[in-house]
Write a protein that holds these residues in place. Structure first.
Motif, mmCIF file in Angstrom:
data_model
loop_
_atom_site.group_PDB
_atom_site.id
_atom_site.type_symbol
_atom_site.label_atom_id
_atom_site.label_comp_id
_atom_site.label_asym_id
_atom_site.label_seq_id
_atom_site.Cartn_x
_atom_site.Cartn_y
_atom_site.Cartn_z
ATOM 1 N N TYR A 109 44.371 101.754 7.306
ATOM 2 C CA TYR A 109 45.215 101.363 6.182
ATOM 3 C C TYR A 109 45.334 99.839 6.130
ATOM 4 C CZ TYR A 109 46.483 106.294 6.589
ATOM 5 O OH TYR A 109 46.437 107.657 6.679
ATOM 6 N N SER A 110 46.033 99.322 5.155
ATOM 7 C CA SER A 110 46.203 97.875 5.021
ATOM 8 C C SER A 110 47.397 97.396 5.845
ATOM 9 C CB SER A 110 46.409 97.497 3.555
ATOM 10 O OG SER A 110 47.619 98.054 3.072
ATOM 11 N N VAL A 111 47.492 96.085 6.014
ATOM 12 C CA VAL A 111 48.605 95.498 6.767
ATOM 13 C C VAL A 111 49.935 95.827 6.093
ATOM 14 C CG1 VAL A 111 49.641 93.325 7.547
ATOM 15 C CG2 VAL A 111 47.158 93.619 7.645
ATOM 16 N N SER A 112 49.909 95.932 4.773
ATOM 17 C CA SER A 112 51.144 96.222 4.034
ATOM 18 C C SER A 112 51.760 97.561 4.438
ATOM 19 C CB SER A 112 50.878 96.215 2.524
ATOM 20 O OG SER A 112 49.921 97.204 2.173
ATOM 21 N N GLU A 113 50.933 98.474 4.984
ATOM 22 C CA GLU A 113 51.443 99.777 5.423
ATOM 23 C C GLU A 113 52.480 99.627 6.535
ATOM 24 O OE1 GLU A 113 52.035 103.663 5.041
ATOM 25 O OE2 GLU A 113 50.459 102.657 3.883
ATOM 26 N N PHE A 114 52.355 98.566 7.335
ATOM 27 C CA PHE A 114 53.324 98.307 8.404
ATOM 28 C C PHE A 114 54.688 97.924 7.828
ATOM 29 C CE2 PHE A 114 49.461 97.581 11.018
ATOM 30 C CZ PHE A 114 49.777 98.374 12.113
ATOM 31 N N TYR A 115 54.693 97.467 6.576
ATOM 32 C CA TYR A 115 55.943 96.997 5.960
ATOM 33 C C TYR A 115 56.471 97.944 4.889
ATOM 34 C CZ TYR A 115 55.483 92.709 8.565
ATOM 35 O OH TYR A 115 55.405 91.802 9.602
ATOM 36 N N PRO A 190 51.005 105.643 -2.712
ATOM 37 C CA PRO A 190 51.790 104.588 -3.372
ATOM 38 C C PRO A 190 53.112 104.320 -2.667
ATOM 39 C CG PRO A 190 51.920 106.640 -4.607
ATOM 40 C CD PRO A 190 50.891 106.848 -3.548
ATOM 41 N N PHE A 191 53.566 103.081 -2.758
ATOM 42 C CA PHE A 191 54.851 102.702 -2.185
ATOM 43 C C PHE A 191 55.966 103.115 -3.155
ATOM 44 C CE2 PHE A 191 52.160 100.659 0.609
ATOM 45 C CZ PHE A 191 52.827 99.940 1.596
ATOM 46 N N LYS A 192 57.030 103.652 -2.616
ATOM 47 C CA LYS A 192 58.146 104.100 -3.446
ATOM 48 C C LYS A 192 59.193 102.996 -3.579
ATOM 49 C CE LYS A 192 57.637 108.884 -1.868
ATOM 50 N NZ LYS A 192 58.249 109.964 -1.064
ATOM 51 N N SER A 193 59.819 102.947 -4.737
ATOM 52 C CA SER A 193 60.918 102.009 -4.948
ATOM 53 C C SER A 193 62.205 102.620 -4.392
ATOM 54 C CB SER A 193 61.092 101.723 -6.442
ATOM 55 O OG SER A 193 61.523 102.898 -7.125
ATOM 56 N N ILE A 194 63.242 101.798 -4.284
ATOM 57 C CA ILE A 194 64.548 102.290 -3.830
ATOM 58 C C ILE A 194 65.039 103.417 -4.737
ATOM 59 C CG2 ILE A 194 66.992 101.684 -3.684
ATOM 60 C CD1 ILE A 194 65.695 100.544 -1.357
ATOM 61 N N LYS A 195 64.865 103.221 -6.055
ATOM 62 C CA LYS A 195 65.321 104.219 -7.026
ATOM 63 C C LYS A 195 64.579 105.538 -6.858
ATOM 64 C CE LYS A 195 66.003 104.935 -11.991
ATOM 65 N NZ LYS A 195 65.813 104.365 -13.357
ATOM 66 N N GLN A 196 63.260 105.466 -6.670
ATOM 67 C CA GLN A 196 62.462 106.685 -6.499
ATOM 68 C C GLN A 196 62.878 107.433 -5.234
ATOM 69 O OE1 GLN A 196 58.581 104.680 -6.679
ATOM 70 N NE2 GLN A 196 57.987 106.069 -8.339
ATOM 71 N N ALA A 197 63.016 106.694 -4.140
ATOM 72 C CA ALA A 197 63.389 107.314 -2.868
ATOM 73 C C ALA A 197 64.777 107.943 -2.948
ATOM 74 C CB ALA A 197 63.358 106.268 -1.754
ATOM 75 N N ALA A 198 65.725 107.228 -3.548
ATOM 76 C CA ALA A 198 67.090 107.742 -3.669
ATOM 77 C C ALA A 198 67.128 109.002 -4.529
ATOM 78 C CB ALA A 198 67.994 106.662 -4.263
ATOM 79 N N THR A 199 66.348 109.012 -5.608
ATOM 80 C CA THR A 199 66.298 110.183 -6.492
ATOM 81 C C THR A 199 65.712 111.391 -5.765
ATOM 82 O OG1 THR A 199 66.011 108.747 -8.433
ATOM 83 C CG2 THR A 199 65.412 111.064 -8.680
ATOM 84 N N GLU A 200 64.637 111.171 -5.024
ATOM 85 C CA GLU A 200 64.005 112.267 -4.272
ATOM 86 C C GLU A 200 64.964 112.852 -3.240
ATOM 87 O OE1 GLU A 200 60.357 110.987 -2.531
ATOM 88 O OE2 GLU A 200 59.326 110.710 -4.449
ATOM 89 N N ILE A 201 65.625 111.981 -2.476
ATOM 90 C CA ILE A 201 66.569 112.450 -1.454
ATOM 91 C C ILE A 201 67.709 113.224 -2.101
ATOM 92 C CG2 ILE A 201 68.222 111.716 0.313
ATOM 93 C CD1 ILE A 201 66.401 109.258 0.766
#
Length: 244
Positions: A109-115, A190-201
């Motif tokens: 994966y890319s380095v961004s995956e660590f973040y 894809p990376f999830k936004s705060i809004k996406q993650a909060a909605t899923e949870i």
């Protein structure tokens, strides 16, 4: 925190997985906690001193120093990232240990995956640092122990100060950890936004906001002990180094 289950259910999962997985992923938090605590106190003191010397408002200087310290701690996100992967039972057969997980993520994966999950970590670190340092200062100014008092009283006061503030911050910013773990539970994609993650949870947990706090009692109990110890260690090491 990850699956939104109750304590008994979580304990049952651990029993089924076996004792060997109980301490799986222990090395990332060991490294991360050691370095982040050093960064937190060291950066705070280093930033605060020149700001105060420039005659900036004392409270503002402390807030800025705490925010910078929290941002500096966020550079250690890869440790939390690897910890989440190792402690997710979905990946038990995919990764042997911390070194293997780092190698796979870096190679495939890319380095961004660590973040992945960096945003909730930033939202947690800065404000929680501000709360910790301001409340700690207030406690030290209101709870004064005479210099002639027994050393045990001072240690007890320092422990309780750190413990209660740590537990309070742990509870207040617990949803940030829930969001972070949810984001970091995935590998690739894809990376999830705060809004996406909060909605899923929210949807996964029966549309109940209170379920964002599943496991909070375990978290603030751990923080009560760990931050009490951290505060005692910091105060006494600082005093020792100043006098030697």
């Amino acid at each position: 925190m990850l699956h939104g289950v109750g304590l008994r259910n979580a304990a049952s999962q651990l029993m089924n997985e076996g004792f060997s997985t109980l301490y799986r992923g222990i090395y990332p938090p060991l490294f991360q906690k050691t370095i982040s605590t050093s960064l937190m106190f060291g950066t705070y003191d280093a930033i605060q001193k020149p700001l105060l010397e420039s005659n900036l408002n004392t409270r503002l200087a402390k807030v800025i120093a705490a925010l910078v310290a929290g941002t500096a701690e966020a550079t250690l996100t890869p440790f939390e990232r690897v910890q989440t992967i190792l402690q997710n039972n979905r990946y038990n057969k995919n990764f042997i240990n911390m070194r293997h997980a780092i190698k796979v993520i870096a190679t495939d994966y890319s380095v961004s995956e660590f973040y992945r999950g960096l945003t909730p970590i930033l939202l947690r670190n800065g404000p929680s640092n501000i709360s910790f340092f301001l409340l700690r200062e207030a406690a030290n100014s209101y709870i004064v122990i005479p210099s002639t008092a027994w050393t045990g009283y001072k240690l007890f006061k320092e422990f309780l100060t750190g413990a209660f503030i740590g537990a309070l911050n742990s509870a207040l910013f617990y949803p940030c950890n829930v969001l972070k773990v949810h984001m970091q539970s995935n590998l690739g994609g894809p990376f999830k936004s705060i809004k996406q993650a909060a909605t899923e949870i929210y949807q996964e947990r029966g549309n109940r906001v209170s379920y964002f706090y599943r496991g909070v009692h375990m978290n603030y109990t751990r923080s009560f002990i760990s931050w009490g110890v951290v505060n005692v260690a910091y105060e006494n090491l600082k005093h020792f180094l100043k006098n030697n």
